[in-house]
Design a protein around this motif. Structure first.
Motif, PDB file in Angstrom:
ATOM      1  N   TYR A 144      16.288  12.395  10.576  1.00  0.00           N
ATOM      2  CA  TYR A 144      15.086  11.917   9.879  1.00  0.00           C
ATOM      3  C   TYR A 144      15.463  11.339   8.534  1.00  0.00           C
ATOM      4  N   GLU A 145      14.855  10.188   8.199  1.00  0.00           N
ATOM      5  CA  GLU A 145      14.962   9.729   6.827  1.00  0.00           C
ATOM      6  C   GLU A 145      13.848  10.396   6.040  1.00  0.00           C
ATOM      7  N   CYS A 146      14.196  10.994   4.904  1.00  0.00           N
ATOM      8  CA  CYS A 146      13.204  11.647   4.043  1.00  0.00           C
ATOM      9  C   CYS A 146      12.671  10.626   3.054  1.00  0.00           C
ATOM     10  N   ILE A 202      18.809  11.053   2.923  1.00  0.00           N
ATOM     11  CA  ILE A 202      18.137  11.090   1.632  1.00  0.00           C
ATOM     12  C   ILE A 202      18.521   9.862   0.825  1.00  0.00           C
ATOM     13  N   ASN A 203      17.504   9.142   0.352  1.00  0.00           N
ATOM     14  CA  ASN A 203      17.788   7.941  -0.445  1.00  0.00           C
ATOM     15  C   ASN A 203      18.372   8.331  -1.786  1.00  0.00           C
ATOM     16  N   TYR A 204      19.283   7.514  -2.221  1.00  0.00           N
ATOM     17  CA  TYR A 204      20.056   7.864  -3.396  1.00  0.00           C
ATOM     18  C   TYR A 204      20.125   6.657  -4.311  1.00  0.00           C
ATOM     19  N   PHE A 235      23.629  10.684   2.387  1.00  0.00           N
ATOM     20  CA  PHE A 235      23.077   9.976   1.229  1.00  0.00           C
ATOM     21  C   PHE A 235      22.988   8.501   1.557  1.00  0.00           C
ATOM     22  N   GLU A 236      21.770   7.958   1.485  1.00  0.00           N
ATOM     23  CA  GLU A 236      21.580   6.521   1.706  1.00  0.00           C
ATOM     24  C   GLU A 236      21.625   5.835   0.356  1.00  0.00           C
ATOM     25  N   VAL A 237      22.629   5.022   0.156  1.00  0.00           N
ATOM     26  CA  VAL A 237      22.739   4.329  -1.128  1.00  0.00           C
ATOM     27  C   VAL A 237      21.852   3.093  -1.103  1.00  0.00           C
ATOM     28  N   VAL A 238      20.919   3.040  -2.038  1.00  0.00           N
ATOM     29  CA  VAL A 238      19.978   1.917  -2.100  1.00  0.00           C
ATOM     30  C   VAL A 238      20.183   1.141  -3.402  1.00  0.00           C
ATOM     31  N   GLU A 239      19.551  -0.017  -3.470  1.00  0.00           N
ATOM     32  CA  GLU A 239      19.570  -0.829  -4.696  1.00  0.00           C
ATOM     33  C   GLU A 239      20.966  -1.050  -5.235  1.00  0.00           C
ATOM     34  N   LEU A 265      25.007   3.041   3.870  1.00  0.00           N
ATOM     35  CA  LEU A 265      24.641   1.915   3.019  1.00  0.00           C
ATOM     36  C   LEU A 265      23.343   1.337   3.568  1.00  0.00           C
ATOM     37  N   ASP A 266      22.298   1.384   2.717  1.00  0.00           N
ATOM     38  CA  ASP A 266      20.957   0.986   3.129  1.00  0.00           C
ATOM     39  C   ASP A 266      20.766  -0.530   2.986  1.00  0.00           C
ATOM     40  N   ASP A 267      19.859  -1.071   3.801  1.00  0.00           N
ATOM     41  CA  ASP A 267      19.370  -2.448   3.600  1.00  0.00           C
ATOM     42  C   ASP A 267      20.441  -3.520   3.625  1.00  0.00           C
ATOM     43  N   VAL A 286      26.031   2.176   8.435  1.00  0.00           N
ATOM     44  CA  VAL A 286      25.362   1.036   7.804  1.00  0.00           C
ATOM     45  C   VAL A 286      23.997   0.853   8.431  1.00  0.00           C
ATOM     46  N   LYS A 287      23.016   0.532   7.595  1.00  0.00           N
ATOM     47  CA  LYS A 287      21.668   0.274   8.091  1.00  0.00           C
ATOM     48  C   LYS A 287      21.404  -1.215   7.962  1.00  0.00           C
ATOM     49  N   ILE A 288      21.216  -1.880   9.103  1.00  0.00           N
ATOM     50  CA  ILE A 288      20.920  -3.319   9.072  1.00  0.00           C
ATOM     51  C   ILE A 288      19.479  -3.498   8.620  1.00  0.00           C
TER      52      ILE A 288
END
Ligand code: G
Ligand code: MN
Length: 356
Positions: A144-146, A202-204, A235-239, A265-267, A286-288
């Motif tokens: 699950y993505e939180c 978890i987004n980070y 840990f999903e690294v965003v931005e 790695l998000d997005d 990796v998340k496309i």
């Protein structure tokens, strides 16, 4: 110009007097002085000081309101040059020199309106919404993505972008990031039954890293209390577009990996995450990005980019997740190019309960 307070009974309950000081009010802040004249604020020319009654029955209800009003009247550099202090009621300003020489910056006394953020943080009015992620090999649940949601006192939902924007403005990003991480782990521990086999994403926000050991320790403690093994936490690294020190981020993430956590790695493919970041960070997953997946519906070029990303990920031994699966066709496409994991509204929307 006089509002002549002096005797104690003239001070209405809850009313205080603020002194604003700056050099050359008369010549450099004419509009402020003109306004003061209209509403009857007392001006002491000999001290370059304006007395401003705040609260009680005054039209200016609070310091925040007053400062926001000034922001509309003055530009930022002139705002910054204003100093202020509270005055003692019923005592002439000339007898309050020691307060006046210690006056500090006005804007430091009244930071930007942070909306309901402070209240939300102090009362921990934040929630975890879970969005399921499925594996393509056997169709089973992978994790699950939180996702973070705030609640106002009235129960209204606040989206994370809004919370993050407030937190950034108030320099509270560390606090928000840490608190949401702990909230997610606690909620996942309570609501997810199979913690040894379900991944928790978890987004980070990389901009929130200050002392990685400290952050890792608080995360570790929350994970342990929730009964979640580090190996199940991603840990999903965003931005990543905001990262200025990639080397530092990389060393932090390596540190997490050495402690058993995973990194996604998000997005990827969106403006927020470039391919070179993939090389820099060496993630496990990796998340496309949703835009690539959805553009692939009508564009063979986008479809080929998605396919190449899967190939690249697999060459490097990574798991590849396709985001934004909204239709049966999206799902078929993602499976046809060999994506390992799927996430999207077709399979499950974010929900306060981790539903399958
Ligand atoms: O990029 P990231 O993995 O953080 O994406 C999570 C966000 O994407 C959440 O806000 C979630 O609501 C949204 N989202 C998840 N699945 C879909 C989808 O299928 N379509 C759209 N439009 N948004 C989605
Ligand atoms: Mn994400």
């Amino acid at each position: 110009m006089s509002n002549g307070h002096g005797s104690s009974c003239e001070c209405r309950s809850g009313q205080r007097t603020l002194a604003i000081l700056t050099r050359n009010i008369a010549t450099e802040f004419p509009e402020l002085l003109m306004f003061a004249g209209q509403v009857g604020w007392r001006f002491h020319e000999d001290m370059d000081l304006l007395e401003i009654p705040i609260g009680g029955d005054e039209p200016t209800n609070s310091l925040f309101e007053f400062v926001n009003f000034l922001r509309g009247l003055l530009d930022a550099s002139r705002m910054n040059s204003l100093r202020a202090t509270w005055l003692e009621q019923g005592k002439d300003v000339h007898e309050q020199i020691s307060r006046i020489i210690h006056a500090g910056s006005l804007i430091d006394m009244a930071p930007h309106d942070s909306g309901p953020l402070l209240d939300i943080l102090l009362r921990k009015r934040i929630e975890t919404w879970f969005q399921p992620i499925y594996r393509t090999d056997n169709g089973g649940l992978w994790g699950y993505e939180c996702l973070l949601r705030g609640r106002t006192e009235d129960g209204d939902l606040i989206q994370p972008v809004e919370l993050i924007e407030w937190a950034r403005r108030e320099n509270l990003i560390f606090m928000l990031d840490r608190m949401s991480r702990e909230c997610h782990l606690t909620n996942a521990g309570k609501k997810i039954s199979d913690l040894d086999t379900t991944y928790i994403l978890i987004n980070y926000l990389p901009s929130s890293i200050y002392r990685p050991e400290f952050c890792l320790r608080s995360t570790g403690a929350a994970a342990k209390a929730a009964g979640i093994p580090a190996s199940q936490i991603v840990f999903e690294v965003v931005e990543t577009e905001l990262i200025t020190d990639m080397e530092h981020l990389n060393s932090v993430l390596s540190y997490y990996r050495r402690n058993g956590y995973k990194v996604a790695l998000d997005d990827i493919g969106s403006g927020f995450s470039s391919l070179s970041v993939l090389g820099d960070l060496n993630p496990d997953i990796v998340k496309i990005d949703i835009s690539l997946i959805q553009n692939a519906r009508t564009s063979t070029m986008h479809a080929d980019i998605c396919k190449s990303l899967v190939g690249l990920g697999h060459t490097r031994g990574l798991l590849v997740l396709a985001e934004g699966i909204e239709t049966e066709e999206d799902k078929q496409f993602a499976m046809s190019i060999g994506a390992d994991l799927l996430q999207g509204y077709l399979l499950g929307r974010p929900n306060p309960e981790p539903v399958v």
